[in-house]
Design an enzyme around this catalytic site. Structure first.
Site, PDB file in Angstrom:
ATOM      1  N   LEU A 181      32.057  18.147  40.565  1.00 52.85           N
ATOM      2  CA  LEU A 181      31.935  16.918  40.876  1.00 52.85           C
ATOM      3  C   LEU A 181      30.681  16.437  40.908  1.00 52.85           C
ATOM      4  O   LEU A 181      30.407  15.206  41.033  1.00 52.85           O
ATOM      5  CB  LEU A 181      32.985  16.248  42.045  1.00 52.85           C
ATOM      6  CG  LEU A 181      34.511  16.790  41.800  1.00 52.85           C
ATOM      7  CD1 LEU A 181      35.336  16.876  43.181  1.00 52.85           C
ATOM      8  CD2 LEU A 181      35.057  16.065  40.797  1.00 52.85           C
ATOM      9  N   GLY A 182      29.675  16.995  41.717  1.00 56.71           N
ATOM     10  CA  GLY A 182      28.482  16.601  41.962  1.00 56.71           C
ATOM     11  C   GLY A 182      27.671  17.760  42.463  1.00 56.71           C
ATOM     12  O   GLY A 182      28.153  18.839  42.905  1.00 56.71           O
ATOM     13  N   SER A 183      26.237  17.536  42.966  1.00 60.49           N
ATOM     14  CA  SER A 183      25.359  18.522  43.347  1.00 60.49           C
ATOM     15  C   SER A 183      25.048  18.128  44.748  1.00 60.49           C
ATOM     16  O   SER A 183      24.389  16.954  44.621  1.00 60.49           O
ATOM     17  CB  SER A 183      24.693  19.081  42.341  1.00 60.49           C
ATOM     18  OG  SER A 183      24.996  19.672  41.252  1.00 60.49           O
ATOM     19  N   GLY A 184      24.825  18.633  45.609  1.00 64.33           N
ATOM     20  CA  GLY A 184      24.266  18.321  47.010  1.00 64.33           C
ATOM     21  C   GLY A 184      22.923  19.083  46.847  1.00 64.33           C
ATOM     22  O   GLY A 184      22.455  19.979  45.993  1.00 64.33           O
ATOM     23  N   PHE A 226      22.347  21.776  49.018  1.00 61.77           N
ATOM     24  CA  PHE A 226      22.674  23.259  49.008  1.00 61.77           C
ATOM     25  C   PHE A 226      23.786  23.805  48.335  1.00 61.77           C
ATOM     26  O   PHE A 226      24.064  24.867  48.695  1.00 61.77           O
ATOM     27  CB  PHE A 226      22.844  23.615  50.573  1.00 61.77           C
ATOM     28  CG  PHE A 226      21.573  23.277  51.440  1.00 61.77           C
ATOM     29  CD1 PHE A 226      20.295  23.985  51.205  1.00 61.77           C
ATOM     30  CD2 PHE A 226      21.396  22.414  52.410  1.00 61.77           C
ATOM     31  CE1 PHE A 226      19.287  24.026  51.737  1.00 61.77           C
ATOM     32  CE2 PHE A 226      20.408  22.133  52.909  1.00 61.77           C
ATOM     33  CZ  PHE A 226      19.088  23.002  52.792  1.00 61.77           C
ATOM     34  N   VAL A 283      29.652  20.475  44.364  1.00 59.69           N
ATOM     35  CA  VAL A 283      30.829  20.200  44.998  1.00 59.69           C
ATOM     36  C   VAL A 283      31.865  20.141  43.646  1.00 59.69           C
ATOM     37  O   VAL A 283      31.485  19.491  42.687  1.00 59.69           O
ATOM     38  CB  VAL A 283      30.777  18.516  45.645  1.00 59.69           C
ATOM     39  CG1 VAL A 283      32.353  18.035  45.707  1.00 59.69           C
ATOM     40  CG2 VAL A 283      29.971  18.384  46.559  1.00 59.69           C
ATOM     41  N   LYS A 294      33.040  21.548  48.870  1.00 56.55           N
ATOM     42  CA  LYS A 294      31.617  21.583  48.988  1.00 56.55           C
ATOM     43  C   LYS A 294      31.110  23.156  49.369  1.00 56.55           C
ATOM     44  O   LYS A 294      31.405  23.596  50.417  1.00 56.55           O
ATOM     45  CB  LYS A 294      31.374  20.706  50.251  1.00 56.55           C
ATOM     46  CG  LYS A 294      29.887  20.402  50.426  1.00 56.55           C
ATOM     47  CD  LYS A 294      29.618  19.161  51.507  1.00 56.55           C
ATOM     48  CE  LYS A 294      28.238  18.933  51.603  1.00 56.55           C
ATOM     49  NZ  LYS A 294      27.799  17.806  52.127  1.00 56.55           N
ATOM     50  N   ASP A 336      21.864   9.388  56.637  1.00 59.84           N
ATOM     51  CA  ASP A 336      21.401   9.436  55.444  1.00 59.84           C
ATOM     52  C   ASP A 336      22.361   8.183  54.793  1.00 59.84           C
ATOM     53  O   ASP A 336      22.863   8.723  53.596  1.00 59.84           O
ATOM     54  CB  ASP A 336      21.857  10.591  54.902  1.00 59.84           C
ATOM     55  CG  ASP A 336      20.804  11.139  53.459  1.00 59.84           C
ATOM     56  OD1 ASP A 336      20.052  10.004  53.199  1.00 59.84           O
ATOM     57  OD2 ASP A 336      20.974  12.021  52.703  1.00 59.84           O
TER      58      ASP A 336
HETATM   59  P1  AMP Z   1      26.907  16.064  49.219  1.00 56.73           P
HETATM   60  O1  AMP Z   1      26.293  17.158  48.957  1.00 56.73           O
HETATM   61  O2  AMP Z   1      28.003  15.663  50.137  1.00 56.73           O
HETATM   62  O3  AMP Z   1      26.101  14.800  48.919  1.00 56.73           O
HETATM   63  O4  AMP Z   1      27.770  15.766  47.771  1.00 56.73           O
HETATM   64  C1  AMP Z   1      27.021  15.769  46.337  1.00 56.73           C
HETATM   65  C2  AMP Z   1      27.617  14.957  45.450  1.00 56.73           C
HETATM   66  O5  AMP Z   1      29.003  15.400  45.188  1.00 56.73           O
HETATM   67  C3  AMP Z   1      28.120  13.593  45.779  1.00 56.73           C
HETATM   68  O6  AMP Z   1      26.681  12.744  45.497  1.00 56.73           O
HETATM   69  C4  AMP Z   1      29.550  13.191  45.089  1.00 56.73           C
HETATM   70  O7  AMP Z   1      28.909  12.609  43.649  1.00 56.73           O
HETATM   71  C5  AMP Z   1      29.981  14.378  44.861  1.00 56.73           C
HETATM   72  N1  AMP Z   1      30.975  14.421  46.196  1.00 56.73           N
HETATM   73  C6  AMP Z   1      30.765  14.743  47.505  1.00 56.73           C
HETATM   74  N2  AMP Z   1      31.834  14.871  48.193  1.00 56.73           N
HETATM   75  C7  AMP Z   1      32.940  14.350  47.423  1.00 56.73           C
HETATM   76  C8  AMP Z   1      34.491  14.183  47.423  1.00 56.73           C
HETATM   77  N3  AMP Z   1      34.829  14.335  48.626  1.00 56.73           N
HETATM   78  N4  AMP Z   1      35.063  13.917  46.372  1.00 56.73           N
HETATM   79  C9  AMP Z   1      34.345  13.633  45.283  1.00 56.73           C
HETATM   80  N5  AMP Z   1      32.889  13.927  44.871  1.00 56.73           N
HETATM   81  C10 AMP Z   1      32.387  14.243  46.122  1.00 56.73           C
END
Ligand code: AMP
Length: 360
Positions: free
Chosen positions: A19-22, A24, A27, A42, A139
């Site tokens: 769904l996304g990358s943080g 570390f 997700v 996550k 942030d």
């Molecule tokens: P984060 O590491 O928490 O910044 O998450 C990285 C990316 O993952 C975010 O920019 C979102 O695109 C996606 N993401 C994070 N949390 C969620 C969630 N609870 N549901 C769907 N996508 C998420």
């Protein structure tokens, strides 16, 4: 303290798409096997040793978990479960499927101030709740403000990513240089003691951008941006703010204040006449004023382009680092290179964290 389950997440959840990358890890979508319920996972890679600069410290993940647990609120991403293996911790959180607020707005033809306020109110109520618990997010930026369901009449805001959040302990000072250049407050740049008011500065920047499509302190480089923040160099240029109400400008001005103690709190923001009008005239002015959609769309397109550019940059760097690591392995049969490679895959993202979405 949350119960960290010493079991494999895969034994309880099907792991789905990314769904996304943080900074570390990734997700990913999760399906709970027992109920079929969808969640987001996550996946956080842990530091291998205290001296390692790679991966996230166990203590930081524990802090993020403690903070999320302390914040049950409609507009804050909820934590459901935590899995702990030696190398990785997985936070099972509420799935937020509506994407980022800014992307949702950018798809619209036009938006009046009162509609934008509908979203700001929700963000502010989440932030006010956080601050009432002496927790600062540190942030707040468009990437961390998502929507639970885009198709709802008024989609619900969810604040995500508590990786930099802190709970204040009475009598203890907290300083940090972390954050994203465009959105950080002068006290962060100056490495001064921080309070929850730093989030309110970021709220001022987010509101400024939302109304005009311009970033108030953006320079040609991060250094210039940081200098502009410390020098408080911003203005409401007519060409971008011609359709903005005076109340909206007043709201922003009361947030972009250098002295933390003078800045409006989240509770005060919710009582500001732009957010909560007291007279018909004030209410009418909000529904007559619009956001600068043409410029906002441009800002958002640049922001998205910059984010994907950064991702490509990270991928290229990963490939190069992995090639280098392979070379070193062949040359010297490096000890534990395999696990280092895993770590290296995390490092560049953490390095650029502060740059994501800057220069947009
Ligand atoms: P984060 O590491 O928490 O910044 O998450 C990285 C990316 O993952 C975010 O920019 C979102 O695109 C996606 N993401 C994070 N949390 C969620 C969630 N609870 N549901 C769907 N996508 C998420």
């Amino acid at each position: 303290m949350a119960h960290f389950r010493l079991q494999n997440v895969e034994d309880f959840y099907e792991i789905g798409e990314v769904l996304g990358s943080g900074h570390f890890g990734q997700v990913r979508e999760l399906t709970e096997q027992s109920s079929g319920t969808l969640w987001a996972g996550k996946f956080l890679k842990l530091q291998r040793s205290a001296s390692s600069r790679l991966g996230v410290e166990r203590r930081s993940v524990e802090r993020e978990v403690e903070i999320l647990q302390a914040l049950p609120h409609a507009h804050i991403m909820a934590l459901h479960d935590v899995f702990d293996s030696r190398a990785e911790i997985v936070l099972v959180v509420e799935l937020i499927s509506g994407g980022e607020l800014f992307d949702f707005i950018a798809e619209k033809e036009n938006l009046m101030e009162n509609e934008a306020i509908g979203f700001l109110k929700q963000i502010l109520s989440g932030v006010a709740f956080m601050h009432s618990k002496q927790i600062a997010h540190f942030d707040l930026k468009p990437e961390n403000i998502m929507l639970s369901d885009k198709s709802a009449e008024l989609p619900e805001i969810k604040i995500i990513d508590f990786g930099l959040a802190q709970r204040f302990t009475p009598g203890e000072e907290y300083r940090s240089l972390c954050g994203t250049p465009q959105y950080i407050a002068p006290e962060v740049v100056n490495y001064e003691p921080l309070t929850v008011a730093s989030d309110m500065w970021s709220m001022g920047v987010i509101t400024y951008i939302l109304l005009s499509g311009m970033s108030p302190f953006q320079g040609d480089s991060d250094e210039e941006t940081l200098r502009n923040i410390v020098d408080m160099k911003y203005e409401f240029e007519d060409q971008y703010f011609s359709a903005t109400s005076d109340m909206a400008k007043d709201f922003i001005q009361k947030l972009l204040i250098k002295d933390q103690s003078e800045r409006m709190t989240a509770e005060e923001c919710l009582m500001h006449p732009w957010i909560k009008p007291l007279t018909h005239r004030q209410a009418a002015s909000r529904s007559r004023s619009s956001i600068n959609m043409k410029n906002f769309k441009k800002f958002n397109a640049r922001r998205k382009w910059r984010m994907s550019y950064n991702m490509v940059w990270v991928c290229n760097r990963l490939c190069r680092l992995q090639l280098l690591c392979k070379q070193a392995q062949e040359d010297e049969e490096l000890r534990s290179c395999e696990s280092d490679q895993e770590d290296i895959a995390i490092k560049p993202a953490s390095l650029i964290r502060r740059r994501l979405s800057s220069n947009s």
